[in-house]
Design an enzyme around this catalytic site. Structure first.
Site, PDB file in Angstrom:
ATOM      1  N   GLY A  98       0.830  -1.216   0.000  1.00 16.36           N
ATOM      2  CA  GLY A  98       0.000   0.000   0.000  1.00 16.36           C
ATOM      3  C   GLY A  98       0.855   1.252   0.000  1.00 16.36           C
ATOM      4  NE  ARG A 101       8.905   5.711   0.230  1.00 18.30           N
ATOM      5  CZ  ARG A 101      10.178   5.821  -0.036  1.00 18.30           C
ATOM      6  NH1 ARG A 101      10.916   6.697   0.606  1.00 18.30           N
ATOM      7  NH2 ARG A 101      10.750   5.058  -0.951  1.00 18.30           N
ATOM      8  CE  LYS A 117       8.485   7.422  -3.427  1.00 17.24           C
ATOM      9  NZ  LYS A 117       8.996   6.739  -4.617  1.00 17.24           N
ATOM     10  N   GLY A 130       7.434   6.635   6.735  1.00 21.50           N
ATOM     11  CA  GLY A 130       6.581   7.446   5.852  1.00 21.50           C
ATOM     12  C   GLY A 130       7.321   8.579   5.170  1.00 21.50           C
ATOM     13  CG  ASP A 260       5.089  -3.368  -4.962  1.00 18.81           C
ATOM     14  OD1 ASP A 260       5.641  -4.425  -5.289  1.00 18.81           O
ATOM     15  OD2 ASP A 260       5.658  -2.494  -4.296  1.00 18.81           O
ATOM     16  CG  ASP A 270       6.740   3.405  -6.974  1.00 10.13           C
ATOM     17  OD1 ASP A 270       6.129   4.489  -7.100  1.00 10.13           O
ATOM     18  OD2 ASP A 270       6.412   2.535  -6.150  1.00 10.13           O
TER      19      ASP A 270
HETATM   20  P1  AMP Z   1       9.255   0.895  -2.844  1.00  6.75           P
HETATM   21  O1  AMP Z   1      10.367  -0.095  -2.832  1.00  6.75           O
HETATM   22  O2  AMP Z   1       9.712   2.302  -2.610  1.00  6.75           O
HETATM   23  O3  AMP Z   1       8.396   0.790  -4.064  1.00  6.75           O
HETATM   24  O4  AMP Z   1       8.324   0.556  -1.579  1.00  6.75           O
HETATM   25  C1  AMP Z   1       7.719  -0.694  -1.346  1.00  6.75           C
HETATM   26  C2  AMP Z   1       6.680  -0.543  -0.266  1.00  6.75           C
HETATM   27  O5  AMP Z   1       7.266  -0.048   0.943  1.00  6.75           O
HETATM   28  C3  AMP Z   1       5.550   0.411  -0.583  1.00  6.75           C
HETATM   29  O6  AMP Z   1       4.394  -0.084   0.035  1.00  6.75           O
HETATM   30  C4  AMP Z   1       6.023   1.693   0.065  1.00  6.75           C
HETATM   31  O7  AMP Z   1       4.964   2.567   0.355  1.00  6.75           O
HETATM   32  C5  AMP Z   1       6.679   1.178   1.315  1.00  6.75           C
HETATM   33  N1  AMP Z   1       7.722   2.082   1.825  1.00  6.75           N
HETATM   34  C6  AMP Z   1       8.925   2.332   1.291  1.00  6.75           C
HETATM   35  N2  AMP Z   1       9.626   3.198   2.047  1.00  6.75           N
HETATM   36  C7  AMP Z   1       8.829   3.530   3.086  1.00  6.75           C
HETATM   37  C8  AMP Z   1       8.981   4.390   4.207  1.00  6.75           C
HETATM   38  N3  AMP Z   1      10.087   5.092   4.421  1.00  6.75           N
HETATM   39  N4  AMP Z   1       7.939   4.478   5.064  1.00  6.75           N
HETATM   40  C9  AMP Z   1       6.815   3.784   4.876  1.00  6.75           C
HETATM   41  N5  AMP Z   1       6.624   2.950   3.845  1.00  6.75           N
HETATM   42  C10 AMP Z   1       7.617   2.823   2.949  1.00  6.75           C
HETATM   43 MG    MG Z   2       6.752   1.126  -4.821  1.00  5.57          MG
END
Ligand code: AMP
Ligand code: MG
Length: 493
Positions: A98, A101, A117, A130, A260, A270
């Site tokens: 989900g 952040r 973001k 977040g 995702d 992303d």
């Molecule tokens: P990503 O690898 O950036 O695509 O992130 C994968 C998942 O981890 C997604 O659900 C992001 O929203 C969550 N996520 C990544 N970094 C953070 C963070 N610093 N705080 C909260 N959720 C994160």
């Molecule tokens: Mg992502």
């Protein structure tokens, strides 16, 4: 009732909002507010995106706008949400993820969703803070706009705002927020989420929403006996294939092709540990955490197909027939190579297909790989050769001169009778002079960390029109310095 109904103070961005994704209902998201960051400041802005959104020309002069786009003040009329999705990460089912952040302000009347973001924790943060650090936010901002400049489908970025609030990673860094913009941020993972939880009703509602909004032709197609969901899967496969062809042709490595991180609209989405190749290495792995090389450059087209298979599986309850679902993926196998060859042909200055094009393309890629020749510089110099006939700058890139000469002979034969000026122009428009190399981003980031954001603006201007010559900016189009290969970039930051 909107959470914002009680607000006395809200920033009016001059945008009108409509329900958009939020109309799907609360099963799909959580309503929430961004968490404020102290002392926000501008790091970078894209006026092109501001125009796209229809913001007033003085949009960035307002302190309230700066605060609002950093999550520190509500946006008038917006109803922020974080959406829920799941996904396969590195080939393994990861369950619920989900927007951990990213907080969506809503959809503008013009049909663009706007996300902040790094705007704080959400119910989907799973232990994360977040936040996003300045470094990765600048990279996402610049690369979104660079991809658009290259003509590659992507989410866009309006701006990056920073704050001196500390964020704890391997070391202490500062926080930033990227304001991202796209017609839709829906991912394959949104469909996987409802399929995995056997929530067929929501799955159908989501598919109907996405089809009606973004793939209306699927409603009236004769394909698959009028099965709109199968037609939808096929259309997504084709857009994804076309996207991957563009990535491979320009030498872009995404780095985290989890389901995702796959856009249902076929957009690049992303930006994490992405990289534009320097020396051409098909097996290049740009993500420091990808120890197995699952997302190596040359794996990307297959991984996209694997991800589409996950989407097919998620859509199966709607499609109703496994064979039809598999058939809907089939066109990936023809669209990808056709699109890729078309892109490569344009890079070679060829307007029409001919027999022997494939070996010509494969031949040059083999030579580039053998010599780890700089990918972007090679193509730009080849364009220069087409324009002025001086082959030395291209030839100098190869240690295997004999190999290059042999390839050049077949290239020249293929161009027999070509109008060289026309071909040179096509090549100039197909082979960028400027790409967001890691070291260029790094230099701009380091200056920004010292509060000099001019490097971000300079790079942005070059990357938005990367096919132009930009006299005086040759330093941004040169070989990477030795230290570039020591830059390590991993997943979430
Ligand atoms: P990503 O690898 O950036 O695509 O992130 C994968 C998942 O981890 C997604 O659900 C992001 O929203 C969550 N996520 C990544 N970094 C953070 C963070 N610093 N705080 C909260 N959720 C994160
Ligand atoms: Mg992502």
């Amino acid at each position: 009732m909107s959470l914002l109904a009680e607000d006395t103070e809200a920033a009016d961005l001059g945008l009108r909002w409509k329900p958009g994704f939020a109309a799907l209902g609360p099963a799909f998201f959580t309503e929430l507010r961004p968490t404020p960051l102290p002392g926000p400041y501008w790091v970078g802005r894209s006026e092109a995106v501001a125009r796209e959104l229809g913001l007033p020309t003085d949009w960035h002069e307002s302190k309230a706008t700066l605060a609002a786009l950093t999550g520190s003040m509500p946006v008038a009329g917006a109803r922020p949400i974080a959406t829920v999705y799941s996904g396969h990460q590195f080939g393994v089912w990861a369950g619920q993820l989900g927007d951990g952040r990213a907080i969506m302000l809503g959809e503008t009347e013009g049909g663009l969703e706007v996300q902040l973001k790094g705007a704080g924790r959400t119910p989907y943060s799973r232990g994360g803070d977040g936040r996003a650090v300045l470094r990765s936010s600048i990279r996402e901002f610049l690369c979104s706009e660079a991809m658009h400049g290259l003509g590659i489908p992507t989410t866009r970025a309006l701006c990056v705002t920073g704050s001196d609030a500390p964020v704890y990673r391997e070391e202490i860094e500062s926080a930033a927020v990227v304001t991202r913009v796209a017609p839709s941020f829906v991912r394959f993972g949104h469909f996987e989420h409802f399929a995995a939880n056997q929530r067929d009703e929501e799955l159908r509602a989501l598919a109907d929403y996405v089809i009606d909004r973004y793939y209306p032709a699927c409603r009236t197609t004769d394909r698959f006996g009028g099965n709109a969901y199968a037609a939808f899967l096929e259309a997504v496969s084709e857009r994804t294939a076309a996207l991957l062809a563009q990535w491979q042709a320009v030498g872009f490595c995404h780095g985290v092709m989890n389901t995702d991180n796959m856009s249902i609209l076929g957009l690049t989405i992303d930006y994490g540990p992405f990289q534009f190749l320097d020396g051409f290495d098909p097996r290049h792995i740009c993500n420091h955490s990808d120890t197995q090389g699952r997302y190596a450059f040359n794996q990307q087209p297959n991984v996209a197909y694997w991800n589409l298979f996950c989407l097919a599986q998620a859509l199966l309850p709607l499609i109703g027939d496994q064979e039809v679902a598999v058939a809907a993926l089939e066109s990936y196998k023809t669209v990808f190579p056709n699109e890729f060859e078309g892109r490569m042909r344009a890079k070679l200055g060829l307007t029409e297909a001919a027999e022997g094009d494939r070996p010509l393309i494969e031949g040059v890629l083999k030579l580039l790989a053998a010599g780890k020749v700089d990918y972007t510089i090679f193509w730009r110099r080849l364009s220069g050769y087409m324009a002025d006939g001086n082959v030395e700058p291209v030839r100098d890139l190869f240690l295997d001169r004999a190999g290059f000469d042999a390839w050049l002979l077949s290239f020249s034969q293929r161009h027999a009778g070509t109008d060289r000026a026309l071909a040179a122009e096509l090549m100039r428009r197909s082979n960028p002079k400027f790409v967001l190399r890691n070291h260029l981003g790094q230099q701009a980031i380091e200056a920004s960390q010292q509060k000099d954001h001019s490097g971000v603006a300079t790079l942005l201007a070059l990357l938005q029109t990367p096919f132009e010559e930009h006299p005086g900016a040759d330093a941004y189009a040169g070989f990477p310095p030795d230290w570039a290969s020591t830059i390590e970039i991993s997943c979430s930051s």
